[in-house]
Design an enzyme around this catalytic site. Structure first.
Site, PDB file in Angstrom:
ATOM      1  N   ASN A   1      10.062  -2.974  -3.752  1.00  0.00           N
ATOM      2  CA  ASN A   1       9.722  -3.958  -3.028  1.00  0.00           C
ATOM      3  C   ASN A   1       9.714  -5.349  -3.558  1.00  0.00           C
ATOM      4  OD1 ASN A   1       9.033  -2.380  -0.787  1.00  0.00           O
ATOM      5  ND2 ASN A   1       7.056  -2.311  -1.440  1.00  0.00           N
TER       6      ASN A   1
ATOM      7  N   SER B   1       7.959   1.819   1.108  1.00  0.00           N
ATOM      8  CA  SER B   1       6.820   3.118   1.255  1.00  0.00           C
ATOM      9  C   SER B   1       7.162   3.861   2.513  1.00  0.00           C
ATOM     10  CB  SER B   1       5.592   2.432   0.951  1.00  0.00           C
ATOM     11  OG  SER B   1       5.255   2.206  -0.284  1.00  0.00           O
TER      12      SER B   1
ATOM     13  N   ASP C   1       1.015  11.258  -3.102  1.00  0.00           N
ATOM     14  CA  ASP C   1       0.515   9.703  -2.605  1.00  0.00           C
ATOM     15  C   ASP C   1      -0.765   9.610  -2.962  1.00  0.00           C
ATOM     16  OD1 ASP C   1       0.377   7.022  -1.115  1.00  0.00           O
ATOM     17  OD2 ASP C   1       2.672   7.568  -0.783  1.00  0.00           O
TER      18      ASP C   1
ATOM     19  N   HIS D   1      -2.760   4.696   2.409  1.00  0.00           N
ATOM     20  CA  HIS D   1      -1.443   4.528   2.012  1.00  0.00           C
ATOM     21  C   HIS D   1      -0.656   6.164   2.362  1.00  0.00           C
ATOM     22  CE1 HIS D   1       2.521   4.292  -0.206  1.00  0.00           C
ATOM     23  NE2 HIS D   1       2.520   3.185   0.135  1.00  0.00           N
TER      24      HIS D   1
END
Length: 458
Positions: free
Chosen positions: A246, A311, A119, A151
């Site tokens: 998404n 996520s 990430d 994130h």
């Protein structure tokens, strides 16, 4: 900004995009609130100033392309509550309220299991992650245990955040070890599918048996080196868990990568009703779903914040996988994935393209004592009389019991009617006799009176 779209962080070239939905809707939601209030009060909006999506103090350092002044609101909520180094959220998140944590953790807590988080980095300064992060590597500028975006820190928190007094939030596997691989999220240098490929190889080499990837390639494009790296990781025995995407508001199916690669456990997002979150990408590649709306997790420096997106559904499943790996260390990656899928809550016997095999049920996954196969199978059809339940027979006429009740009612009704007739007849006969006697008496009296009036003068 070049390389950036409204769906998340798109770094240059064949980039991996974050599965977070925070920056995407924050400005819109804030503007909708302002418009609604002003419309009610009748205030003119012609000169209204633009609404800031995120307070300036809470925005991360510029992560745009070199020479760009733009900064994505990546990983930030549309609330002043979301501040790096801010407060913790006291209440227990709904995603944890749905689990009997004591029952779950009585079986495993993820101890000894290495989970690779590929990430934007994981900020180890957050007190819920200090003892969780134990290694990793960066493939962009900046250290692997730092995170200017937030994130990766959120993703890691959902997996393995340690308990902290004063908050109900904790990771699904609170004793698992996190290995941080920072493939993107650099201040000057951004990553792409190449750095993601390198991160996967590094995670496998470090012994990570569970690998979480909450990103996908830009424009949903397949990539040869990335595909090969995933295949090699799967062959080595690692379970890669990836966010589905998404872009599913239209309900149409579309493959995303690396989630669509063989051997990868693709995770969609579900809401509080255990239904697909409206934004979650649909497709035949979707394997399972997990909570992905209003997800509380850790942020850089300290504190917590909420976010939406696949996520944050993927690490929920990665945490469950870590628990299974501790409890059943000899199980293969395919067996762990199968157990998660077969014990998920679903409306049908098999999978569908929205939530796959269903919404993950951590307690059911850990409680089932059987040994799973290498791939999931649909639930067997339910036969009449199974489970100790005897179904009612469907008939077009009345049953014998109903017939007996009907006859009994007829007999009772007839008897009551006869009794009423007899009683009524007796009263009628008695009244008739009384009237007859009275009439005869009056007639006799009249005759005697007439004879007494006749004189002897005849």
């Amino acid at each position: 900004m070049k390389g950036l779209d409204v769906k998340g962080l798109n770094v240059k070239d064949r980039t991996a995009r974050s599965r977070s939905r925070i920056g995407r809707n924050s400005g819109t939601r804030a503007l909708q609130r302002v418009l609604g209030v002003l419309a009610v009060t009748g205030v003119c909006l012609a000169s209204a100033p633009p609404v800031s999506a995120t307070p300036a103090a809470s925005r991360p350092t510029d992560t745009g392309a070199p020479g760009s002044d733009e900064s994505p609101d990546f990983g930030l909520a549309d609330s002043t509550e979301c501040v790096f180094g801010g407060d913790v959220i006291k209440s227990t998140p709904w995603s944890l309220q749905r689990i009997l944590l004591d029952q779950l953790w009585a079986q495993a807590k993820g101890k000894g299991v290495k989970v690779g988080v590929i990430d934007t980095g994981v900020d180890a300064s957050n007190q819920q992650l200090r003892s969780a992060v134990a290694g990793g590597k960066t493939f962009v500028d900046g250290a692997a245990d730092k995170d200017i975006e937030g994130h990766g820190t959120r993703v890691a928190g959902i997996i393995a955040a340690r308990p902290l007094k004063g908050t109900g939030f904790v990771g699904i596997a609170p004793e698992a070890t996190v290995l941080s691989y920072r493939y993107t999220g650099g201040k000057e240098k951004q990553g792409n599918s190449g750095t993601m490929t390198s991160a996967i190889k590094a995670a496998v080499a470090a012994g990570a048996k569970i690998i979480n990837i909450s990103s996908d390639t830009a424009n949903r494009k397949d990539n040869g080196p990335l595909r090969d790296a995933v295949a090699a990781a799967v062959a080595s025995g690692a379970l890669i868990i990836a966010a589905a995407g998404n872009d599913g508001a239209d309900g149409k199916s579309a493959d995303t990568y690396p989630a669509s690669y063989p051997g990868v456990l693709a995770v969609a997002a579900s809401d509080r009703n255990d239904e697909r979150a409206f934004f979650s990408q649909a497709g035949d590649f979707v394997d399972v779903a997990a909570p992905g709306v209003g997800m509380v997790s850790t942020v850089p420096t300290d504190g917590q914040c909420t976010a939406d997106g696949t996520s944050f559904a993927a690490p929920y499943v990665a945490g469950v996988a870590a628990l299974l790996k501790e409890k059943y260390p000899d199980w293969s990656a395919a067996q762990i994935a199968t157990r998660i899928q077969e014990t998920a809550q679903r409306p049908g016997r098999g999978p569908n393209r929205y939530i796959g095999w269903g919404v993950v049920d951590p307690v059911a996954a850990l409680s089932d004592g059987s040994t799973p196969a290498e791939s999931p199978k649909p639930d067997p059809p339910v036969e009449a009389g199974s489970g100790g339940v005897v179904p009612m027979a469907v008939t077009m006429g009345e049953t014998e019991a109903e017939r007996e009740r009907r006859v009994a009612i007829y007999v009772l009704g007839t008897g009551l009617a006869l009794a009423l007739v007899v009683a009524g007849s007796g009263v009628a006969v008695r009244d008739w006799r009384s009237r007859r006697v009275a009439t005869s008496g009056r007639s006799g009296a009249s005759g005697r009176s007439g004879r007494a009036g006749q004189g002897p003068g005849r």
